[in-house]
Scaffold this motif. Structure first.
Motif, PDB file in Angstrom:
ATOM      1  N   LEU A  90       0.755  -1.083   0.007  1.00 56.24           N
ATOM      2  CA  LEU A  90      -0.012  -0.286  -0.033  1.00 56.24           C
ATOM      3  C   LEU A  90       0.870   1.063   0.041  1.00 56.24           C
ATOM      4  O   LEU A  90       1.725   1.464   0.894  1.00 56.24           O
ATOM      5  N   ARG A  91       0.488   2.159  -0.926  1.00 61.35           N
ATOM      6  CA  ARG A  91       1.403   3.484  -1.102  1.00 61.35           C
ATOM      7  C   ARG A  91       0.090   4.593  -0.968  1.00 61.35           C
ATOM      8  O   ARG A  91      -0.741   4.372  -1.590  1.00 61.35           O
ATOM      9  N   VAL A  92       0.420   5.251   0.040  1.00 58.61           N
ATOM     10  CA  VAL A  92      -0.437   6.579   0.285  1.00 58.61           C
ATOM     11  C   VAL A  92      -0.231   7.795  -0.284  1.00 58.61           C
ATOM     12  O   VAL A  92       1.035   8.229  -0.173  1.00 58.61           O
ATOM     13  N   TYR A  93      -1.119   8.472  -1.218  1.00 65.65           N
ATOM     14  CA  TYR A  93      -0.788   9.713  -1.944  1.00 65.65           C
ATOM     15  C   TYR A  93      -1.796  10.808  -1.578  1.00 65.65           C
ATOM     16  O   TYR A  93      -3.096  10.371  -1.212  1.00 65.65           O
ATOM     17  N   ASP A  94      -1.279  12.127  -1.204  1.00 61.18           N
ATOM     18  CA  ASP A  94      -2.038  13.002  -0.750  1.00 61.18           C
ATOM     19  C   ASP A  94      -2.797  13.899  -2.011  1.00 61.18           C
ATOM     20  O   ASP A  94      -1.692  14.446  -2.549  1.00 61.18           O
ATOM     21  N   THR A  95      -4.177  14.046  -2.045  1.00 59.53           N
ATOM     22  CA  THR A  95      -4.535  14.744  -3.213  1.00 59.53           C
ATOM     23  C   THR A  95      -4.793  15.969  -2.875  1.00 59.53           C
ATOM     24  O   THR A  95      -5.079  16.998  -3.922  1.00 59.53           O
ATOM     25  N   LYS A  96      -4.717  16.661  -1.525  1.00 58.52           N
ATOM     26  CA  LYS A  96      -4.933  17.905  -1.126  1.00 58.52           C
ATOM     27  C   LYS A  96      -6.350  18.277  -1.675  1.00 58.52           C
ATOM     28  O   LYS A  96      -6.801  19.460  -1.685  1.00 58.52           O
ATOM     29  N   GLY A  97      -7.128  17.134  -1.804  1.00 58.05           N
ATOM     30  CA  GLY A  97      -8.654  17.361  -2.078  1.00 58.05           C
ATOM     31  C   GLY A  97      -8.995  18.146  -3.348  1.00 58.05           C
ATOM     32  O   GLY A  97     -10.085  18.647  -3.433  1.00 58.05           O
ATOM     33  N   ASN A  98      -7.905  18.270  -4.178  1.00 57.38           N
ATOM     34  CA  ASN A  98      -8.393  19.070  -5.470  1.00 57.38           C
ATOM     35  C   ASN A  98      -8.133  18.217  -6.734  1.00 57.38           C
ATOM     36  O   ASN A  98      -7.274  17.052  -6.658  1.00 57.38           O
ATOM     37  N   ALA A  99      -8.834  18.470  -7.803  1.00 56.51           N
ATOM     38  CA  ALA A  99      -8.565  17.451  -9.012  1.00 56.51           C
ATOM     39  C   ALA A  99      -7.123  17.559  -9.434  1.00 56.51           C
ATOM     40  O   ALA A  99      -6.732  16.544 -10.132  1.00 56.51           O
ATOM     41  N   ALA A 100      -6.437  18.588  -9.651  1.00 54.11           N
ATOM     42  CA  ALA A 100      -5.106  18.725 -10.328  1.00 54.11           C
ATOM     43  C   ALA A 100      -4.106  17.902  -9.439  1.00 54.11           C
ATOM     44  O   ALA A 100      -3.310  17.356 -10.221  1.00 54.11           O
TER      45      ALA A 100
END
Length: 396
Positions: A90-100
């Motif tokens: 499992l690798r976790v990535y943060d999206t910052k809550g936005n599409a870009a």
């Protein structure tokens, strides 16, 4: 989640996917050297660790997103610990809550060897992530419940209006209900709920006796009461199906409709949303006898208990979706097949067991969940039709 809508996703997906696939075939798009892409997803070696990218809304600056992100990661790791003979990297990535950012980290995850993506939460972010990896033939199991983004390589794990409406409409038909008035807010979510209810009523053979819309405001609700009363009286409706939520119009409707003569003792109240959260809702006089759908309460309680034991607190209300995603991946990989992460495998008809009961992914990217029907009785939640144990049961 639902409030964020993508525009014309399916048409765009086909165009972008075609272009990206052409690049991939030319060798211009990097792929993990242990993964060969085939139609609908990668081939894998099920005896080796499967790399799963978990995209969460951490970094958005919103406190609620940080809590949700941690809950999703916790639930995913709890599911991994429950797997037998399956290895998940499992690798976790943060999206910052936005599409870009979601598109950027989805591409990064693919470059780093992700074989499937779990998340993101918000519809626009899930849409962007799906488009970013469409040509890589990586499937995305998003936590959204917005079916407008479903299709292609994007699946939604969140409970959908149509699934809930169909469960309740089928149950209502079995109880002898025939004529239903739809009461809906006129915002985007309310219109989507109305459409789902209408489709479900038709599928169940019930008659839509009328529909009354209302603005999502106190004045809007008050103004709609006479129209609802008159429609019920004129059509002889035996039920009303409301899109109202406990945080929105439901408390006011539960007071004003009985006062106007639309009594829950003679007209069946049915709710598209959960009426048991928060628990204060159970004390409202107008919801007594009302029906709504919910996940299997026994399995849901078991998950919350196990989560609390492991992490010292309650999971976020949608945190369990990450557990469901890992459970589905684990079940498929555990079968030992190289096509475990393809669209064909993910949409197997038998489905999977999640934290709230059985669920399955559909070929159109939506999902179907085995829900229980509950009634509020004496300020308590009473299950009047249990959640099915398999998709061969009632309602399926």
């Amino acid at each position: 989640m639902f409030a964020r809508f993508a525009t014309a996703r399916k048409a765009v997906t086909r165009i972008v996917a075609t272009k990206l696939l052409a690049l991939a075939l030319l060798g211009l798009v990097a792929a993990c050297d242990t993964t060969t892409m085939v139609g609908g997803g990668p081939t894998i070696n099920p005896s080796k660790p499967v790399r799963v990218a978990l995209l969460v809304p951490k970094g958005s600056g919103q406190g609620g997103d940080a809590i949700l992100a941690q809950s999703l990661e916790n639930a995913a790791r709890l599911a991994i610990a429950d797997l037998q003979n399956v290895q998940i990297d499992l690798r976790v990535y943060d999206t910052k809550g936005n599409a870009a950012t979601a598109a950027t980290v989805a591409t990064q995850a693919a470059d780093e060897g992700a074989q499937i993506i779990l998340g993101p939460v918000y519809a626009e972010a899930a849409n962007a992530a799906g488009l970013a990896v469409a040509g890589r033939q990586i499937n995305v199991l998003s936590f959204s419940n917005n079916t407008s983004i479903a299709g292609g390589n994007v699946f939604v794990l969140g409970p959908t209006f149509l699934n809930t409406a169909q469960r309740l409409s089928t149950f209502a038909a079995r109880q002898g209900k025939r004529n239903v008035v739809v009461i809906h807010s006129t915002n985007v979510a309310g219109q989507a709920g109305k459409a789902a209810i209408e489709q479900a009523l038709a599928h169940a053979g019930l008659n839509e006796a009328g529909a009354v819309g209302h603005a999502l405001s106190q004045q809007g609700v008050i103004a709609s009461i006479p129209a609802i009363r008159d429609t019920v009286a004129a059509t002889g409706a035996d039920s009303i199906f409301l899109t109202a939520t406990t945080a929105g119009a439901l408390p006011l409707f539960s007071q004003l409709l009985p006062e106007a003569g639309v009594s829950p003792t003679t007209v069946q109240y049915i709710g598209l949303t959960r009426w048991d959260v928060p628990t204060q809702t159970l004390a409202l006089p107008g919801v007594q006898g009302g029906w709504f759908a919910m996940p299997d309460p026994v399995m849901s309680d078991q998950f919350r208990s196990r989560y609390a034991t492991a992490y010292g607190g309650a999971p976020h209300p949608i945190g369990g979706l990450a557990y469901d995603g890992i459970a589905a991946i684990g079940a498929l990989v555990g079968a030992g097949k190289s096509n475990a992460l393809t669209s064909a495998a993910l949409t197997q008809n038998a489905g999977f067991k999640g934290v709230g009961g059985i669920f399955r992914l559909r070929s159109d990217g939506t999902n179907e969940r085995g829900l229980a029907v509950a009634m509020i009785q004496n300020k308590q939640v009473v299950v009047i039709d249990p959640a099915p144990a398999s998709f061969s049961g009632a309602g399926f």
